[in-house]
Scaffold this active site. Sequence first.
Site, PDB file in Angstrom:
ATOM      1  N   ALA A 194       0.790  -1.240   0.000  1.00  0.00           N
ATOM      2  CA  ALA A 194       0.000   0.000   0.000  1.00  0.00           C
ATOM      3  C   ALA A 194       0.815   1.279   0.000  1.00  0.00           C
ATOM      4  O   ALA A 194       0.338   2.293  -0.516  1.00  0.00           O
ATOM      5  CB  ALA A 194      -0.942  -0.006   1.210  1.00  0.00           C
ATOM      6  N   GLY A 197       0.505   5.219  -0.133  1.00  0.00           N
ATOM      7  CA  GLY A 197      -0.862   5.341   0.347  1.00  0.00           C
ATOM      8  C   GLY A 197      -1.837   6.088  -0.532  1.00  0.00           C
ATOM      9  O   GLY A 197      -3.001   6.250  -0.151  1.00  0.00           O
ATOM     10  N   ASP A 289      -0.808  -4.186  -6.122  1.00  0.00           N
ATOM     11  CA  ASP A 289       0.078  -3.267  -6.839  1.00  0.00           C
ATOM     12  C   ASP A 289       1.505  -3.578  -6.395  1.00  0.00           C
ATOM     13  O   ASP A 289       2.017  -3.014  -5.441  1.00  0.00           O
ATOM     14  CB  ASP A 289      -0.305  -1.825  -6.526  1.00  0.00           C
ATOM     15  CG  ASP A 289       0.446  -0.829  -7.376  1.00  0.00           C
ATOM     16  OD1 ASP A 289       0.463  -0.983  -8.600  1.00  0.00           O
ATOM     17  OD2 ASP A 289       1.029   0.116  -6.805  1.00  0.00           O
ATOM     18  N   CYS A 342       3.916  -0.433 -12.261  1.00  0.00           N
ATOM     19  CA  CYS A 342       4.313   0.753 -13.028  1.00  0.00           C
ATOM     20  C   CYS A 342       5.528   0.407 -13.875  1.00  0.00           C
ATOM     21  O   CYS A 342       6.477   1.176 -13.974  1.00  0.00           O
ATOM     22  CB  CYS A 342       4.584   1.942 -12.115  1.00  0.00           C
ATOM     23  SG  CYS A 342       5.753   1.614 -10.798  1.00  0.00           S
TER      24      CYS A 342
END
Length: 841
Positions: A194, A197, A289, A342
């Site tokens: 996370a 944030g 992620d 990413c």
Amino acid sequence: MGGGGGGGGREGRSHRSRTQRKHFKQSRDNVWKRAKSDPSSTEHSPWQPFATQNPSFDEYYKEQGIVAAEEWDSFIEVLRRPLPAAFRINSSSQFCADIRSQLENDFMKYLQAEVIEGGEAEAIRPLPWYPDNLAWHSNFSRMQLRKNQMLERFHEFLKLENEIGNITRQEAVSMVPPLFLDVHPDHFVLDMCAAPGSKTFQLLEIIHRSLTIGALPNGMIIANDLDVQRCNLLIHQTKRMCTANLIVTNHEAQHFPGCRNKKVSDASEKEIELKSNISQLLFDRVLCDVPCSGDGTLRKAPDIWRKWNVGLGNGVHSLQVQIAMRGISLLKVGGRIVYSTCSMNPVENEAVVAEILRKCQGSVELLDVSSELPQLVRRPGLRKWKVRDKGVWLTSYKNVPKYRRTGIVPSMFPSGRTHTDPTDNGHKPEDVTASTEDGTEPMVDAFTSCDDSDVEVSDLPLERCMRLVPHDQNSGAFFVAVLEKVSSVPAVQEKCIVPQENLVTRNDEPNKELSNQVTEDTNGLEVNVVDDTNEKLAEEALEANLIDNEEDGAALETDPCDTGEKNESVEAQVPVEKEADSKRTGGKRKLQIQGKWKGVDPVLFFRDETIINSIKAFYGIEESFPLNGHLVSRNSDTNHVKRVYYVSKSVKDALELNFQVGQQLKITSVGLKMFERQTSREGNTAPCSFRISSEGLPVILPYVTKQILHASPVDFKHLLQYKAIKFADFVDAEFCEKASKLMMGCCVIVLGKGSKASSDPIQIDTSTIAIGCWKGRGSLSVMVSAIDCQELLERLLIRMEPEPENGDSLQENNGNTDEVKDMDDNGKNEESESIKMDSCS
């Protein structure tokens, strides 16, 4: 991208990796500052921009075909330009509509006359694919934002609203994954990696959207990260949301605890006393992620250009698969998981998704979401790619020499098949291992290159994945895949290594095999944290090359939900251990223990009926507001509890389950700070020594019936301006009389709508503006941080016509230092796990 993964492997190998990493960091060049002994440090040489080219990068991505050959020049041109700034309005903010209106009717018009880069038609514009004009794209660089008065005003606006929590500065493509999760207010959501944030904050916005004031959603979010320092950044970011529906944990993502209560059928006395409504921690939505090489962030982190090499993506592939599989095992049947990076590398993207689908054997479906967010320009995922290793292009696993098969695994290839080549003698060819001095890969002979006709093509529907490339909509690069769990995952597929956090139980610091600080979610608007992060960009992925990422052959085949539950029978023995530690330390701060986690503040339900009843009586809190069982403290000594946190029902259930299973969750932050002990001299003599915190006021405000008053706009404004006002100096005599009759202690002042304080019963709605104050012997003092006061004043100026300055002669009251001690610092002295920053990332 997020951060929550960590290297897995055998204990000995873990030890070697840490040692190697230590030496690696010591020998690593620092590009940001020179040593004092360096004579060149005294020279005032002009600043040189980062080189925005890397031959290995060009060769790799041209060969992978991530864009057509005719698009390459446009792709690389945009990739070399600075990233435009982007930000998102907090949809659950009280001032959401005001801020959107200010952007549309004020800044859009006046900024249009300024210099614009990149051929953009507008200086700022809403992102067309983000719902309700809540996300915005600014085409100004940081330097341009400081260019003139108008840009400076816009820049100050962004900084202030970001600090308050009304907006979040975040890279545009980073906002995409949470939108595809399709989160509802009653969902249990896990954000596995996370930090820092921004996506967690976005998820919190979604579950709190369209709620009435004082109401809490039935769902919750658990935000996890491996690194404790990044957890602090995560806490700082999400604290702006003021939510009681969040738990922040500190675990390796691939070993996140399942918290399954195996004894749920045995109604023991303890379980009857502390019975949870859930027997296992499963989630409706999972955001995965993962840590990655981060080459999609080149526009905001140009230092990656010189660091980039193919080993970055190869080194994190196995970890990414492990994290994603753990996320799927924690997902409910029918739930949705979003896998994102990413990175542009297919080894980190399509290869991971393909391996997930193979391992799950039909229990997980890759969804076609091409009809969702139709204005988002995206490209389909790849179905064929190659793997590059040591200067050699590999089309399938059969081409991998034996000596490289620990680092290059079958799941990296489109088919995922394991091949055995009988002609491979395992000898290491000398001409492949060399490397040039500048770190680029050597040229290899033609026979070491692959034949395009041999390239594997995946038979899985990987075109359903999404690739976001920079030149399509002037953004960064991102990869997103949306999957749905249609049935239980075969248990045999859930191979996992014993969590190192359990093996080394006495290590107070989390394992940092692969910190997820590869990239940040934030865009390049400013902030000091980003500069520090860019220094570390891709370093962790480089370190991953030092870690053997092959799956542990001795790993046990377990039930998907059993992972990480080795210490289920361990019960919290905090009082005994803390007392012993106190005796050893001789009066120093006690060693904090949270169940089996040493050095972590405990999480305890606050059950001091005397204090709870005094709070309820003092503020007249209605019985419909559930306090009992929803209050949590981080100190086992109830006589010295300074802060009391409020948790929603969903978080309460999760905490109760965590206690039943031996506190498997390592919790760094939980709940919303609701009450705080007032430590000033008058605070100790007040009928109730606990004041309502600024963070908790919006939740409890509709249920407060005592110590609450309406103030006229002029008096309300003066309170914000002068912080402390004597009763005689208030403009409205009626308000002065009522305020003087309040009991000494904390009180709530609500902004009235007329020129005088209303005597009607106080009605609370979504437009209500209220602040906490301290009623002293002769004055009212504001318990709001300076930045909150500044923001509220600006909102008042926008919402209403300027009032006559009847109190121009009013002087700031500096004579009540005892009353306001530690009040003005309300926004500065936060809980120990938060950090100070110039701005949020």
